[in-house]
Design a protein around this motif. Structure first.
Motif, PDB file in Angstrom:
ATOM      1  N   ASP A  35       0.852  -1.178   0.000  1.00  0.00           N
ATOM      2  CA  ASP A  35       0.000   0.000   0.000  1.00  0.00           C
ATOM      3  C   ASP A  35       0.893   1.235   0.000  1.00  0.00           C
ATOM      4  O   ASP A  35       1.749   1.394   0.873  1.00  0.00           O
ATOM      5  N   ALA A  36       0.713   2.122  -0.980  1.00  0.00           N
ATOM      6  CA  ALA A  36       1.559   3.309  -1.090  1.00  0.00           C
ATOM      7  C   ALA A  36       1.505   4.164   0.163  1.00  0.00           C
ATOM      8  O   ALA A  36       2.492   4.822   0.525  1.00  0.00           O
ATOM      9  N   ALA A  37       0.373   4.170   0.869  1.00  0.00           N
ATOM     10  CA  ALA A  37       0.243   4.980   2.077  1.00  0.00           C
ATOM     11  C   ALA A  37       1.159   4.488   3.187  1.00  0.00           C
ATOM     12  O   ALA A  37       1.526   5.254   4.075  1.00  0.00           O
ATOM     13  N   GLU A  38       1.542   3.219   3.147  1.00  0.00           N
ATOM     14  CA  GLU A  38       2.401   2.645   4.173  1.00  0.00           C
ATOM     15  C   GLU A  38       3.812   2.341   3.658  1.00  0.00           C
ATOM     16  O   GLU A  38       4.618   1.731   4.358  1.00  0.00           O
ATOM     17  N   CYS A  39       4.107   2.774   2.451  1.00  0.00           N
ATOM     18  CA  CYS A  39       5.401   2.483   1.836  1.00  0.00           C
ATOM     19  C   CYS A  39       6.481   3.387   2.437  1.00  0.00           C
ATOM     20  O   CYS A  39       6.339   4.614   2.464  1.00  0.00           O
ATOM     21  N   HIS A  78       5.174   4.908  -7.042  1.00  0.00           N
ATOM     22  CA  HIS A  78       5.031   3.642  -6.316  1.00  0.00           C
ATOM     23  C   HIS A  78       4.724   2.528  -7.313  1.00  0.00           C
ATOM     24  O   HIS A  78       3.575   2.113  -7.507  1.00  0.00           O
ATOM     25  N   LEU A  79       5.787   2.047  -7.958  1.00  0.00           N
ATOM     26  CA  LEU A  79       5.663   1.033  -8.996  1.00  0.00           C
ATOM     27  C   LEU A  79       6.748  -0.014  -8.812  1.00  0.00           C
ATOM     28  O   LEU A  79       7.822   0.270  -8.274  1.00  0.00           O
ATOM     29  N   ASP A  80       6.475  -1.218  -9.270  1.00  0.00           N
ATOM     30  CA  ASP A  80       7.497  -2.254  -9.316  1.00  0.00           C
ATOM     31  C   ASP A  80       8.056  -2.308 -10.734  1.00  0.00           C
ATOM     32  O   ASP A  80       7.564  -1.628 -11.642  1.00  0.00           O
ATOM     33  N   LEU A  81       9.055  -3.131 -10.939  1.00  0.00           N
ATOM     34  CA  LEU A  81       9.762  -3.146 -12.227  1.00  0.00           C
ATOM     35  C   LEU A  81       8.816  -3.407 -13.389  1.00  0.00           C
ATOM     36  O   LEU A  81       8.822  -2.682 -14.389  1.00  0.00           O
ATOM     37  N   GLY A  82       7.983  -4.431 -13.268  1.00  0.00           N
ATOM     38  CA  GLY A  82       7.089  -4.781 -14.370  1.00  0.00           C
ATOM     39  C   GLY A  82       5.927  -3.820 -14.556  1.00  0.00           C
ATOM     40  O   GLY A  82       5.190  -3.925 -15.552  1.00  0.00           O
ATOM     41  N   MET A  87       7.821   5.281 -20.631  1.00  0.00           N
ATOM     42  CA  MET A  87       8.722   6.404 -20.403  1.00  0.00           C
ATOM     43  C   MET A  87       9.664   6.119 -19.233  1.00  0.00           C
ATOM     44  O   MET A  87      10.884   6.298 -19.344  1.00  0.00           O
ATOM     45  N   LEU A  88       9.111   5.640 -18.106  1.00  0.00           N
ATOM     46  CA  LEU A  88       9.957   5.336 -16.957  1.00  0.00           C
ATOM     47  C   LEU A  88      10.851   4.135 -17.225  1.00  0.00           C
ATOM     48  O   LEU A  88      11.979   4.068 -16.724  1.00  0.00           O
ATOM     49  N   ALA A  89      10.364   3.176 -18.007  1.00  0.00           N
ATOM     50  CA  ALA A  89      11.191   2.021 -18.353  1.00  0.00           C
ATOM     51  C   ALA A  89      12.411   2.461 -19.158  1.00  0.00           C
ATOM     52  O   ALA A  89      13.535   1.983 -18.931  1.00  0.00           O
ATOM     53  N   ALA A  90      12.191   3.388 -20.096  1.00  0.00           N
ATOM     54  CA  ALA A  90      13.315   3.901 -20.883  1.00  0.00           C
ATOM     55  C   ALA A  90      14.270   4.703 -20.001  1.00  0.00           C
ATOM     56  O   ALA A  90      15.496   4.593 -20.123  1.00  0.00           O
ATOM     57  N   GLU A  91      13.732   5.514 -19.100  1.00  0.00           N
ATOM     58  CA  GLU A  91      14.578   6.285 -18.203  1.00  0.00           C
ATOM     59  C   GLU A  91      15.364   5.387 -17.250  1.00  0.00           C
ATOM     60  O   GLU A  91      16.491   5.724 -16.869  1.00  0.00           O
ATOM     61  N   LEU A 124       9.979  -0.310  -6.389  1.00  0.00           N
ATOM     62  CA  LEU A 124      11.146  -0.652  -7.199  1.00  0.00           C
ATOM     63  C   LEU A 124      12.428  -0.053  -6.611  1.00  0.00           C
ATOM     64  O   LEU A 124      12.479   1.129  -6.297  1.00  0.00           O
ATOM     65  N   HIS A 125      13.453  -0.882  -6.493  1.00  0.00           N
ATOM     66  CA  HIS A 125      14.761  -0.408  -6.057  1.00  0.00           C
ATOM     67  C   HIS A 125      15.823  -1.308  -6.688  1.00  0.00           C
ATOM     68  O   HIS A 125      15.717  -2.517  -6.672  1.00  0.00           O
TER      69      HIS A 125
END
Length: 298
Positions: A35-39, A78-82, A87-91, A124-125
């Motif tokens: 949950d992004a609120a608890e990330c 707040h996204l995972d790799l997949g 745009m973010l994948a290219a970056e 994602l990290h």
């Protein structure tokens, strides 16, 4: 035992045995920060990062490590790799290459291993681990284990390395948030002044003490001067993430879950990688990497 236990890079020796494999679970537990609120990453401010931009941030451990550099690249969203949009994948590709080059430009770094473990944190990290030059025993997949075994580098060198990487990235945009430790200096703690000698009757115009040795008026005692030392400073915030306050917990993210490694930051409404300044001079850039200065961020 598997063959890798006999590899020169395997960190352990002696009698070993394989653990019994636990039975599979019917439903896997949720990862940290689903949950992004608890990330933790989403709720950590930019102050905890050594460099940040509109869509990406880079953080370090909270203390020196055994390797010359261990850094984590995170996206603000707040996204995972997949889940990354195109745009973010290219970056992510541009940022991965850029950060690898920045770390590889440090003195004493031979290779930079890039890893992604996603069982601990939903945010994602990407891990970047620098292998020391000449340490052939550290080559390969066990580098993250060796990081916990090796003696740590000095704090001054650690801070300097982080500041150099942050400055390298800032040449292409974003903001560096790390400074090297200031030079430690110390003045003499005391200096002594001899009392003025009495003038001889036979030499009424001569003094036995040279002018530069004469003490202040009314004083024939030693004069003490307090020594001062410039403090060690690493930016305004220390450049570490709250979620990585315990480095051992952060490294557990590699072998098991990576929940502690995601001390990241708040979401940003807009994007990150700014346009590169084509004429910018990149500090300590290794040979062959000048092409990156011409990359225009997507």
């Amino acid at each position: 035992m598997p063959d890798f236990t006999r590899w020169p890079s395997f960190p352990f020796e002696g009698d070993l045995r394989v653990k019994d494999l636990a039975p599979p679970v019917a439903v896997e537990p949720p990862r940290s920060g689903e949950d992004a609120a608890e990330c933790v990453a989403c709720n950590t401010s930019d102050d905890a990062y050594i460099w940040f931009s509109e869509r990406w941030r880079v953080r370090a451990m909270d203390r020196p490590t055994g390797l010359p550099m261990v850094l984590i690249l995170e996206c603000r969203s707040h996204l995972d790799l997949g889940d990354l949009p195109n745009m973010l994948a290219a970056e992510l590709g541009v940022m991965t290459v850029r950060l690898e080059r920045a770390i590889r430009s440090l003195d004493g770094v031979a290779r930079v291993h890039v890893n992604r473990w996603g069982d601990g944190s939903a945010h994602l990290h990407m891990w970047f681990l620098a292998r020391p030059y000449g340490r052939l025993q550290l080559r390969g997949t066990f580098l993250s284990l060796w990081d916990d075994i090796l003696p740590t580098i000095s704090e001054q060198q650690w801070r300097e390395n982080m500041a150099l990487v942050a400055a390298w990235l800032a040449e292409f945009g974003g903001q560096a948030n790390a400074e090297p430790a200031h030079i430690q200096w110390e003045s003499p703690s005391t200096f002594a002044v001899s009392p003025t000698a009495e003038t001889s009757d036979t030499t009424p115009n001569k003094a036995s003490v040279a002018p530069e040795q004469e003490p202040p008026a009314g004083s024939g005692q030693s004069v003490a001067a307090d020594a001062t030392a410039a403090p060690s400073v690493f930016g305004a915030h220390g450049g570490v993430a709250e979620g990585a306050s315990d480095y051992a917990d952060a490294k557990d993210e590699i072998s098991k879950p990576d929940n502690a490694s995601d001390a990241a930051n708040p979401k940003s409404p807009s994007g990150d990688v700014p346009r590169a300044t084509g004429s910018a001079s990149v500090p300590r850039q290794p040979a062959g990497d000048a092409a990156d200065s011409r990359i225009t961020a997507l």
